[in-house]
Design a protein around this motif. Structure first.
Motif, PDB file in Angstrom:
ATOM      1  N   GLU A  61      43.482  33.127  44.997  1.00  0.00           N
ATOM      2  CA  GLU A  61      42.219  32.482  45.122  1.00  0.00           C
ATOM      3  C   GLU A  61      41.269  33.098  46.200  1.00  0.00           C
ATOM      4  OE1 GLU A  61      41.870  30.532  48.209  1.00  0.00           O
ATOM      5  OE2 GLU A  61      43.740  31.534  48.610  1.00  0.00           O
ATOM      6  N   CYS A  62      40.164  32.758  46.635  1.00  0.00           N
ATOM      7  CA  CYS A  62      39.320  33.673  47.763  1.00  0.00           C
ATOM      8  C   CYS A  62      39.029  32.705  48.772  1.00  0.00           C
ATOM      9  CB  CYS A  62      38.051  34.503  47.218  1.00  0.00           C
ATOM     10  SG  CYS A  62      36.941  33.271  46.408  1.00  0.00           S
ATOM     11  N   GLY A  64      37.098  30.329  48.311  1.00  0.00           N
ATOM     12  CA  GLY A  64      35.684  29.954  48.021  1.00  0.00           C
ATOM     13  C   GLY A  64      35.649  28.414  47.363  1.00  0.00           C
ATOM     14  N   VAL A 166      38.006  35.651  37.905  1.00  0.00           N
ATOM     15  CA  VAL A 166      37.723  36.933  38.257  1.00  0.00           C
ATOM     16  C   VAL A 166      39.197  37.628  38.215  1.00  0.00           C
ATOM     17  CG1 VAL A 166      37.162  38.526  40.262  1.00  0.00           C
ATOM     18  CG2 VAL A 166      36.195  36.566  39.902  1.00  0.00           C
ATOM     19  N   PRO A 167      40.332  37.138  38.564  1.00  0.00           N
ATOM     20  CA  PRO A 167      41.453  38.006  38.622  1.00  0.00           C
ATOM     21  C   PRO A 167      41.936  38.288  36.968  1.00  0.00           C
ATOM     22  CG  PRO A 167      41.800  35.950  39.975  1.00  0.00           C
ATOM     23  CD  PRO A 167      40.492  35.990  39.056  1.00  0.00           C
ATOM     24  N   ALA A 169      39.728  39.108  34.645  1.00  0.00           N
ATOM     25  CA  ALA A 169      39.086  39.811  34.076  1.00  0.00           C
ATOM     26  C   ALA A 169      39.551  41.206  33.630  1.00  0.00           C
ATOM     27  CB  ALA A 169      37.832  40.306  34.840  1.00  0.00           C
ATOM     28  N   SER A 170      39.232  41.587  32.385  1.00  0.00           N
ATOM     29  CA  SER A 170      39.749  42.766  31.796  1.00  0.00           C
ATOM     30  C   SER A 170      40.049  43.853  32.671  1.00  0.00           C
ATOM     31  CB  SER A 170      39.027  43.406  30.701  1.00  0.00           C
ATOM     32  OG  SER A 170      39.213  44.565  30.052  1.00  0.00           O
ATOM     33  N   CYS A 196      32.373  28.993  40.113  1.00  0.00           N
ATOM     34  CA  CYS A 196      32.797  30.070  41.092  1.00  0.00           C
ATOM     35  C   CYS A 196      31.721  30.025  42.064  1.00  0.00           C
ATOM     36  CB  CYS A 196      33.107  31.479  40.341  1.00  0.00           C
ATOM     37  SG  CYS A 196      33.758  32.524  41.441  1.00  0.00           S
ATOM     38  N   HIS A 296      17.686  34.091  40.388  1.00  0.00           N
ATOM     39  CA  HIS A 296      18.554  34.851  39.763  1.00  0.00           C
ATOM     40  C   HIS A 296      19.072  34.307  38.595  1.00  0.00           C
ATOM     41  CE1 HIS A 296      22.003  37.385  39.051  1.00  0.00           C
ATOM     42  NE2 HIS A 296      21.447  38.217  40.098  1.00  0.00           N
ATOM     43  N   PHE A 299      24.933  33.764  35.559  1.00  0.00           N
ATOM     44  CA  PHE A 299      25.922  34.616  34.828  1.00  0.00           C
ATOM     45  C   PHE A 299      26.904  33.949  34.480  1.00  0.00           C
ATOM     46  CE2 PHE A 299      29.470  35.607  37.671  1.00  0.00           C
ATOM     47  CZ  PHE A 299      29.303  34.828  38.811  1.00  0.00           C
ATOM     48  N   CYS A 301      29.390  31.810  35.537  1.00  0.00           N
ATOM     49  CA  CYS A 301      30.618  31.622  36.372  1.00  0.00           C
ATOM     50  C   CYS A 301      31.472  30.865  35.821  1.00  0.00           C
ATOM     51  CB  CYS A 301      30.231  31.735  37.852  1.00  0.00           C
ATOM     52  SG  CYS A 301      29.865  30.023  38.495  1.00  0.00           S
ATOM     53  N   PHE A 308      32.157  36.991  34.287  1.00  0.00           N
ATOM     54  CA  PHE A 308      33.093  38.256  34.536  1.00  0.00           C
ATOM     55  C   PHE A 308      33.373  38.849  33.132  1.00  0.00           C
ATOM     56  CE2 PHE A 308      34.098  34.587  37.664  1.00  0.00           C
ATOM     57  CZ  PHE A 308      33.168  35.164  38.613  1.00  0.00           C
ATOM     58  N   LEU A 310      30.715  39.232  30.213  1.00  0.00           N
ATOM     59  CA  LEU A 310      29.712  39.775  29.587  1.00  0.00           C
ATOM     60  C   LEU A 310      28.897  40.655  30.712  1.00  0.00           C
ATOM     61  CD1 LEU A 310      28.257  37.087  27.420  1.00  0.00           C
ATOM     62  CD2 LEU A 310      29.619  38.843  26.842  1.00  0.00           C
ATOM     63  N   PRO A 311      28.222  41.727  30.468  1.00  0.00           N
ATOM     64  CA  PRO A 311      27.548  42.442  31.338  1.00  0.00           C
ATOM     65  C   PRO A 311      26.435  41.525  32.052  1.00  0.00           C
ATOM     66  CG  PRO A 311      27.897  43.643  29.572  1.00  0.00           C
ATOM     67  CD  PRO A 311      28.261  42.317  29.097  1.00  0.00           C
ATOM     68  N   LEU A 312      26.237  41.561  33.307  1.00  0.00           N
ATOM     69  CA  LEU A 312      25.384  40.752  34.223  1.00  0.00           C
ATOM     70  C   LEU A 312      23.821  40.552  33.367  1.00  0.00           C
ATOM     71  CD1 LEU A 312      25.404  39.067  36.736  1.00  0.00           C
ATOM     72  CD2 LEU A 312      24.561  40.999  38.038  1.00  0.00           C
TER      73      LEU A 312
ATOM     74  N   GLU B  14      41.997  32.889  55.315  1.00  0.00           N
ATOM     75  CA  GLU B  14      41.904  32.889  53.978  1.00  0.00           C
ATOM     76  C   GLU B  14      42.770  33.861  53.231  1.00  0.00           C
ATOM     77  OE1 GLU B  14      40.851  34.665  50.501  1.00  0.00           O
ATOM     78  OE2 GLU B  14      40.295  35.727  52.169  1.00  0.00           O
ATOM     79  N   ARG B  39      45.047  41.165  43.421  1.00  0.00           N
ATOM     80  CA  ARG B  39      44.130  40.613  42.133  1.00  0.00           C
ATOM     81  C   ARG B  39      44.003  41.934  41.201  1.00  0.00           C
ATOM     82  NH1 ARG B  39      40.237  36.851  45.186  1.00  0.00           N
ATOM     83  NH2 ARG B  39      40.735  38.405  46.758  1.00  0.00           N
ATOM     84  N   ILE B  44      40.058  46.519  37.985  1.00  0.00           N
ATOM     85  CA  ILE B  44      39.123  45.487  37.025  1.00  0.00           C
ATOM     86  C   ILE B  44      37.624  46.437  37.180  1.00  0.00           C
ATOM     87  CG2 ILE B  44      37.648  43.604  37.068  1.00  0.00           C
ATOM     88  CD1 ILE B  44      40.397  42.188  38.050  1.00  0.00           C
ATOM     89  N   ARG B  48      33.284  49.672  34.619  1.00  0.00           N
ATOM     90  CA  ARG B  48      32.051  48.714  34.235  1.00  0.00           C
ATOM     91  C   ARG B  48      30.648  49.250  34.766  1.00  0.00           C
ATOM     92  NH1 ARG B  48      34.044  43.390  33.472  1.00  0.00           N
ATOM     93  NH2 ARG B  48      36.379  43.390  33.623  1.00  0.00           N
ATOM     94  N   ASP B  52      27.177  45.524  37.720  1.00  0.00           N
ATOM     95  CA  ASP B  52      28.026  44.165  38.007  1.00  0.00           C
ATOM     96  C   ASP B  52      28.830  44.084  39.006  1.00  0.00           C
ATOM     97  OD1 ASP B  52      26.472  43.764  35.566  1.00  0.00           O
ATOM     98  OD2 ASP B  52      28.418  43.773  34.133  1.00  0.00           O
ATOM     99  N   PHE B  56      31.823  40.944  41.134  1.00  0.00           N
ATOM    100  CA  PHE B  56      33.334  41.081  41.307  1.00  0.00           C
ATOM    101  C   PHE B  56      33.853  41.167  42.944  1.00  0.00           C
ATOM    102  CE2 PHE B  56      32.540  42.219  37.114  1.00  0.00           C
ATOM    103  CZ  PHE B  56      33.586  41.529  36.248  1.00  0.00           C
ATOM    104  N   GLY B  62      36.091  34.206  49.767  1.00  0.00           N
ATOM    105  CA  GLY B  62      34.956  33.366  49.452  1.00  0.00           C
ATOM    106  C   GLY B  62      34.573  32.685  50.923  1.00  0.00           C
TER     107      GLY B  62
END
Lengths: 369, 63
Positions: A61-62, A64, A166-167, A169-170, A196, A296, A299, A301, A308, A310-312, B14, B39, B44, B48, B52, B56, B62
């Motif tokens: 996690e971050c 957030g 996020v983690p 994501a491909s 997110c 904006h 996206f 989230c 995370f 599809l392209p933005l 954090e 992570r 990742i 890309r 984008d 990420f 956060g």
């Protein structure tokens, strides 16, 4: 509650009764319950012999999701911690550290087995035995597997815990896995609060609902509370009239963008993302305080397979709503109104409609014969 | 004989931090800090659309 004096009676921790009831009423309304349920939520929170213990585990996690809670004002974090729940363990908020904190966690789990709410933020890495997240020398995977079966309910807060985030994501380098997948088949109640970060009130309302009714709120197929994730962002978006009227921002900073037109053409994922951002907003600072409100595109989230992934700026794949194949110009010159051409096209359309209607009526007549 | 002290987790920060200290004669003689979570943002992000990337990278932390 109407008696002067009684409503100002402080609770044991110093918060006034009026404020406490406000907190609970706001939560009730957020849940889609009638306002009259506010006092019921308050009673449930007060009457609990012991504030419900909460163990908060953090994996990939971050912080957030914790930050989003710190910014809640009804209730504030201290009200939540001092009046509503008993936060037994949280890495970012613990006073103790190291073995002290770990020992307290173990003792609390033992003392509150079957009663505590387990909150998890962050995804759980499973690749290479789960070594990509360790706390006190043990993997997050092992700690979750050991703790969850003893919890009354598990709340996965944030997109990472809910669906990988996020983690994951491909190419998902660490095998980041959502909580409910780790606990699959173990008959453990899990509720997902994706986002997110997620809106803190969606989390707080779920906790209060659980306190009051001793069960989780109604969930959808993705185990999200329906009161929060029942509708697409697009359905409640304040810019929706612009979408329907074909008024779009084509580029960041163009005239349409400045006018606050729909952001669909800039890649807004509101048409395929379920969340209540447009109605609940963020940060308690008034209207417009959410991504689309400040110009904006959403996206996605909170939506698996969208955020995370599809392209933005690729266009959304609208659910339910099919966008028109042709749009009128986004920015007609001021004072020009509809052009003669548009009027002619409109007239032609009305004519075509009349012809179609006539045919339809004619068919009906034929059927009658 | 040096004594090893480990603080894991370090709280009120954090992320997942671990501190190892070596104490000898009442003084810290050596110390290590290590992040206990990875992570793979670097992996990742490869391949890309650069536009984008902020979505990420802003999620490193956060706070």
């Amino acid at each position: 509650m109407n008696c002067i004096g009684a409503d100002q009676r402080p609770l044991s921790t110093g918060i006034s009764r009026r404020n406490f009831l406000k907190v609970c009423t706001a939560a009730a309304v957020c849940l889609g319950l009638p306002e009259s349920f506010g006092p019921k939520l308050a009673m449930a929170a007060e009457k609990a012999a012991q504030r419900p213990p909460v163990i908060w585990l953090s994996a990939q996690e971050c912080t957030g999701c914790t930050e989003t809670l710190l910014r809640a004002t009804h209730p504030t974090l201290e009200t939540l911690l001092l009046d509503l729940i008993s936060l037994e363990y949280h890495e970012t908020l613990n006073a103790g550290a190291g073995h002290q904190a770990e020992e307290f966690r173990k003792n609390s789990i033992a003392a509150n087995a079957g009663k505590f709410i387990l909150v998890v933020d962050g995804s759980i890495p499973v690749k290479d035995g789960g070594i990509y997240c360790k706390i006190a020398g043990r993997t997050a995977l092992a700690i979750l597997e050991e703790t969850a079966p003893q919890a009354a309910a598990v709340i996965a807060i944030g997109s990472c815990a809910s669906w990988g985030g996020v983690p994951s994501a491909s190419p998902n380098p660490t095998g980041a896995t959502p909580v409910h997948e780790i606990l699959k088949g173990k008959n453990i109640a899990v509720v997902n609060i994706p986002g997110c970060p997620p809106n803190p009130y969606n989390f707080l309302s779920t906790v209060l609902y659980f306190l009051t009714f001793n069960k989780l709120p109604e969930l959808d197929a993705k185990m999200r509370p329906k009161f929060a994730y029942g509708r697409l962002i697009h359905e409640n978006c304040e810019r929706r009239p612009h979408f329907d009227a074909g008024r779009f921002a084509e580029r960041f900073g163009d005239e349409g963008h400045r006018q606050g037109y729909c952001l669909y053409k800039l890649g807004c994922k509101g048409p395929e993302t379920f969340n209540n951002c447009p109605t609940l907003l963020f940060g308690d600072v008034g209207s417009g305080a959410w991504p689309v409100g400040i110009g904006h595109p959403c996206f996605g989230c909170s939506e698996q397979g969208v955020g995370f992934e599809l392209p933005l700026h690729s266009p959304a794949r609208p659910l339910y709503i099919t966008p028109p194949t042709q749009f009128s110009p986004a920015t007609p010159a001021p004072g020009q109104g509809g052009s003669k051409l548009a009027a002619a096209i409109g007239g032609a359309a009305i004519g075509a409609g009349a012809v179609a209607a006539g045919r339809y009526l004619g068919n009906k007549d034929n059927e009658g014969e | 004989m040096a004594k090893r002290i480990t603080i894991d987790p370090v709280t009120r920060i954090e992320g997942h931090l671990r501190i190892d200290c070596e104490v000898s004669g009442g003084k810290v003689t050596n110390a290590w800090s290590s992040g206990q979570m990875w992570r793979g943002f670097e992996v990742i992000l490869q391949g890309r659309d650069p536009r984008d990337a902020w979505i990420f990278t802003q999620r490193f932390c956060g706070v």
